[in-house]
Design a protein around this motif. Structure first.
Motif, PDB file in Angstrom:
ATOM      1  N   ILE A  27      -3.512   8.144   4.859  1.00 17.20           N
ATOM      2  CA  ILE A  27      -2.302   8.929   4.623  1.00 17.20           C
ATOM      3  C   ILE A  27      -1.544   8.129   3.755  1.00 17.20           C
ATOM      4  N   VAL A  28      -1.068   8.876   2.673  1.00 17.21           N
ATOM      5  CA  VAL A  28      -0.324   8.060   1.657  1.00 17.21           C
ATOM      6  C   VAL A  28       1.051   8.928   1.281  1.00 17.21           C
ATOM      7  N   ASN A  29       2.027   8.117   1.501  1.00 16.69           N
ATOM      8  CA  ASN A  29       3.386   8.768   1.396  1.00 16.69           C
ATOM      9  C   ASN A  29       4.008   7.998   0.069  1.00 16.69           C
ATOM     10  N   GLY A  30       4.798   8.819  -0.541  1.00 13.97           N
ATOM     11  CA  GLY A  30       5.465   8.258  -1.725  1.00 13.97           C
ATOM     12  C   GLY A  30       7.074   7.794  -1.368  1.00 13.97           C
ATOM     13  N   PRO A  31       7.544   8.075  -2.333  1.00 12.21           N
ATOM     14  CA  PRO A  31       9.292   7.454  -2.368  1.00 12.21           C
ATOM     15  C   PRO A  31      10.074   8.431  -1.586  1.00 12.21           C
ATOM     16  N   ASN A  32      10.813   7.535  -0.695  1.00 15.02           N
ATOM     17  CA  ASN A  32      11.816   7.920   0.446  1.00 15.02           C
ATOM     18  C   ASN A  32      11.172   8.426   1.551  1.00 15.02           C
ATOM     19  N   GLN A  34       2.624   3.869   2.239  1.00 17.12           N
ATOM     20  CA  GLN A  34       3.729   4.194   1.944  1.00 17.12           C
ATOM     21  C   GLN A  34       4.322   3.324   0.652  1.00 17.12           C
ATOM     22  N   SER A  35       4.732   3.884  -0.407  1.00 19.27           N
ATOM     23  CA  SER A  35       5.672   2.879  -1.257  1.00 19.27           C
ATOM     24  C   SER A  35       6.425   3.927  -1.957  1.00 19.27           C
ATOM     25  N   ASN A  36       7.521   3.375  -2.503  1.00 20.72           N
ATOM     26  CA  ASN A  36       8.449   3.903  -3.259  1.00 20.72           C
ATOM     27  C   ASN A  36       8.151   3.819  -4.747  1.00 20.72           C
ATOM     28  N   HIS A  37       7.037   3.017  -5.051  1.00 21.83           N
ATOM     29  CA  HIS A  37       6.591   2.711  -6.334  1.00 21.83           C
ATOM     30  C   HIS A  37       5.329   3.022  -6.919  1.00 21.83           C
ATOM     31  N   GLU A  38       5.680   3.966  -8.040  1.00 24.19           N
ATOM     32  CA  GLU A  38       4.561   4.842  -8.513  1.00 24.19           C
ATOM     33  C   GLU A  38       3.252   3.966  -8.713  1.00 24.19           C
ATOM     34  N   GLY A  39       3.313   2.792  -9.502  1.00 20.28           N
ATOM     35  CA  GLY A  39       2.264   2.126  -9.622  1.00 20.28           C
ATOM     36  C   GLY A  39       1.606   1.307  -8.529  1.00 20.28           C
ATOM     37  N   GLU A  40       2.274   1.277  -7.420  1.00 16.72           N
ATOM     38  CA  GLU A  40       1.710   0.935  -5.887  1.00 16.72           C
ATOM     39  C   GLU A  40       0.823   2.017  -5.428  1.00 16.72           C
TER      40      GLU A  40
END
Length: 140
Positions: free
Chosen positions: A5-10, A47-53
């Motif tokens: 499960i991968v979550n992006g920013p915020n 989860q990361s708020n950073h696109e590259g990560e």
């Protein structure tokens, strides 16, 4: 068998931010429920708020796991690089959105990711993640 499960920013602020849209439950609490619902699956969470990560994580797992349930948050509507990362990996990716992106602002109606994903679930709250995991188990 592993599914990420991968979550992006915020999305680290679930349960705190805009509860009328995203609900009052933290994702960490929901993830524990998800693991109980699928005891035979090795569920991973990132989860990361950073696109590259996010891109680096997809590259890392994208040739070895059963599938990915991805909520890229706002990167859904802006990131060609994330779309390219999904296209570059072999692991199927299912796009998920907690809110109905088509009932929100017009800029949220377009996803750069969808064409490279096996499907999209939008507007079913946190249940969308569970449905995404079940789909990946049943179909890929």
């Amino acid at each position: 068998m592993q599914i990420s499960i991968v979550n992006g920013p915020n999305l680290n602020l679930l349960g705190v931010r805009e509860k009328s849209i995203y609900g009052a439950q933290s994702f960490e609490t929901y993830f524990e429920e998800l693991k109980k619902a699928f005891p035979s699956v090795d569920l991973q969470y990132f989860q990361s708020n950073h696109e590259g990560e996010l891109i680096d994580y997809l590259h890392k797992i994208g040739f070895s796991q059963k599938g990915v349930v991805l909520n890229a948050g706002a990167f859904t509507h802006t990131s060609v690089a994330l779309a390219d990362a999904i296209a570059a990996i072999e692991t199927p990716v299912l796009e998920v959105h907690i809110s109905n992106i088509y009932a929100r602002e017009a800029f949220r109606h377009h996803s750069y990711l969808t064409k490279n994903c096996v499907g999209i679930i939008s507007g079913l709250g946190l249940t969308g993640y569970k449905l995404g995991v079940q789909y990946l188990l049943d179909n890929k």
